[in-house]
Design a protein around this motif. Sequence first.
Motif, PDB file in Angstrom:
ATOM      1  N   GLN A   1       0.794  -1.224   0.000  1.00 14.06           N
ATOM      2  CA  GLN A   1       0.000   0.000   0.000  1.00 14.06           C
ATOM      3  C   GLN A   1       0.829   1.278   0.000  1.00 14.06           C
ATOM      4  O   GLN A   1       0.409   2.283  -0.585  1.00 14.06           O
ATOM      5  N   TYR A   2       2.001   1.260   0.643  1.00  9.51           N
ATOM      6  CA  TYR A   2       2.711   2.509   0.870  1.00  9.51           C
ATOM      7  C   TYR A   2       4.082   2.619   0.184  1.00  9.51           C
ATOM      8  O   TYR A   2       4.562   3.731  -0.027  1.00  9.51           O
ATOM      9  N   LEU A   3       4.720   1.500  -0.139  1.00 10.76           N
ATOM     10  CA  LEU A   3       6.093   1.539  -0.637  1.00 10.76           C
ATOM     11  C   LEU A   3       6.223   1.091  -2.092  1.00 10.76           C
ATOM     12  O   LEU A   3       6.846   1.762  -2.914  1.00 10.76           O
ATOM     13  N   LEU A   4       5.635  -0.057  -2.407  1.00 10.54           N
ATOM     14  CA  LEU A   4       5.762  -0.636  -3.740  1.00 10.54           C
ATOM     15  C   LEU A   4       5.285   0.284  -4.856  1.00 10.54           C
ATOM     16  O   LEU A   4       5.906   0.318  -5.931  1.00 10.54           O
ATOM     17  N   PRO A   5       4.195   1.049  -4.682  1.00 13.27           N
ATOM     18  CA  PRO A   5       3.772   1.938  -5.775  1.00 13.27           C
ATOM     19  C   PRO A   5       4.861   2.894  -6.244  1.00 13.27           C
ATOM     20  O   PRO A   5       4.984   3.161  -7.451  1.00 13.27           O
ATOM     21  N   HIS A   6       5.679   3.422  -5.315  1.00 13.32           N
ATOM     22  CA  HIS A   6       6.756   4.343  -5.699  1.00 13.32           C
ATOM     23  C   HIS A   6       7.816   3.629  -6.540  1.00 13.32           C
ATOM     24  O   HIS A   6       8.327   4.178  -7.520  1.00 13.32           O
ATOM     25  N   ILE A   7       8.162   2.400  -6.134  1.00 10.56           N
ATOM     26  CA  ILE A   7       9.185   1.638  -6.856  1.00 10.56           C
ATOM     27  C   ILE A   7       8.692   1.269  -8.254  1.00 10.56           C
ATOM     28  O   ILE A   7       9.425   1.397  -9.246  1.00 10.56           O
ATOM     29  N   ILE A   8       7.444   0.824  -8.349  1.00  6.63           N
ATOM     30  CA  ILE A   8       6.893   0.437  -9.645  1.00  6.63           C
ATOM     31  C   ILE A   8       6.840   1.637 -10.589  1.00  6.63           C
ATOM     32  O   ILE A   8       7.195   1.536 -11.777  1.00  6.63           O
ATOM     33  N   LYS A   9       6.410   2.782 -10.088  1.00  8.32           N
ATOM     34  CA  LYS A   9       6.344   3.989 -10.924  1.00  8.32           C
ATOM     35  C   LYS A   9       7.722   4.318 -11.502  1.00  8.32           C
ATOM     36  O   LYS A   9       7.863   4.566 -12.711  1.00  8.32           O
ATOM     37  N   ALA A  10       8.752   4.293 -10.645  1.00  3.08           N
ATOM     38  CA  ALA A  10      10.103   4.629 -11.101  1.00  3.08           C
ATOM     39  C   ALA A  10      10.641   3.581 -12.077  1.00  3.08           C
ATOM     40  O   ALA A  10      11.306   3.920 -13.061  1.00  3.08           O
ATOM     41  N   PHE A  11      10.346   2.300 -11.814  1.00  3.27           N
ATOM     42  CA  PHE A  11      10.839   1.236 -12.692  1.00  3.27           C
ATOM     43  C   PHE A  11      10.192   1.333 -14.069  1.00  3.27           C
ATOM     44  O   PHE A  11      10.860   1.158 -15.099  1.00  3.27           O
ATOM     45  N   LYS A  12       8.905   1.636 -14.116  1.00  2.02           N
ATOM     46  CA  LYS A  12       8.200   1.719 -15.391  1.00  2.02           C
ATOM     47  C   LYS A  12       8.645   2.927 -16.212  1.00  2.02           C
ATOM     48  O   LYS A  12       8.513   2.936 -17.439  1.00  2.02           O
ATOM     49  N   GLU A  13       9.165   3.942 -15.547  1.00  2.00           N
ATOM     50  CA  GLU A  13       9.712   5.080 -16.288  1.00  2.00           C
ATOM     51  C   GLU A  13      10.947   4.678 -17.080  1.00  2.00           C
ATOM     52  O   GLU A  13      11.231   5.235 -18.136  1.00  2.00           O
TER      53      GLU A  13
END
Length: 300
Positions: free
Chosen positions: A102-114
Amino acid sequence: MEFKQVECFVAVARENSFSKAADVLFLSQPAITSNIQKLERELGMVLFDRNKNITLTKGGVKFFPYAVEILNIRDKAEIAISQHKNNIEGVLEICASTIPEQYLLPHIIKAFKEVYPQVHFSIRHKDSKEVIEGILSGMTNFGFIGAKYSHEGIKYIDFFQDKLVLITSPEKTFATDPISIQSLIGEEIVLREEGSGTRQLIENALKEKKLNLNIFRSQTINYSMEAIKKMVALNVGISFASDVSVKCEVASGRLKQYEVEDLNLNRAFSLVYCNNRYLSPAEEKFKEFVAKWKWDNIDI
């Protein structure tokens, strides 16, 4: 044995459904059924129990990790001979416990997909213990959890330092902050289920002080962290939660937060994976990405 047959087998095993596997692979259900039947004839065994629920037979369970490795090795070979070595693509299936999800993975996924826009993600919610079980069984290759379990071949990459805090309703008041564990004896508490990393950390911290959950007058178990926060806000009981998960509620005054001075409630959130299993090129890149991840200038 054809790759398409193996792909269909892995998809049905993961989804526990022929129709859902057809959706994932963009095939018709008859095509899925046909590929599975051909694979079963070639292997000389039935791979699925086709009752009300689709489940793996003992032979299917044995074959599953090899099927996953076959597909991963194929992907590695395709990337190795590709002229476009940076063309990382595919679907990453990840299991995550509540706080990372809920709090951490969304940030990592956003950066990886960039960096790798052709990589897609499928995120499944499980508690920490279930994540480990899924990796050991071969049902998934990656997980994000807040507790560590010792198993041969299981490796961890710590990516976030966390701490649990005591949360209470705005009505409830303790005289000091931090407070002593003795101040909590006889309180009502709302807890996560057994198997969650948060629950394990609380029990281990109490055990270090030769205490257990029986110090609390009553216990209410809830699988949802959001529901727990709501119950605490309504003064059903106190609870423990990751500091990162209650920032908004504390800032708005819906919850109060305290530190407990004589309990060690620090932990690391980790990416967990199986070290002796072939990973796809996209999975290898993602593992490297998480290992180098920094939280600088990111508002969680």
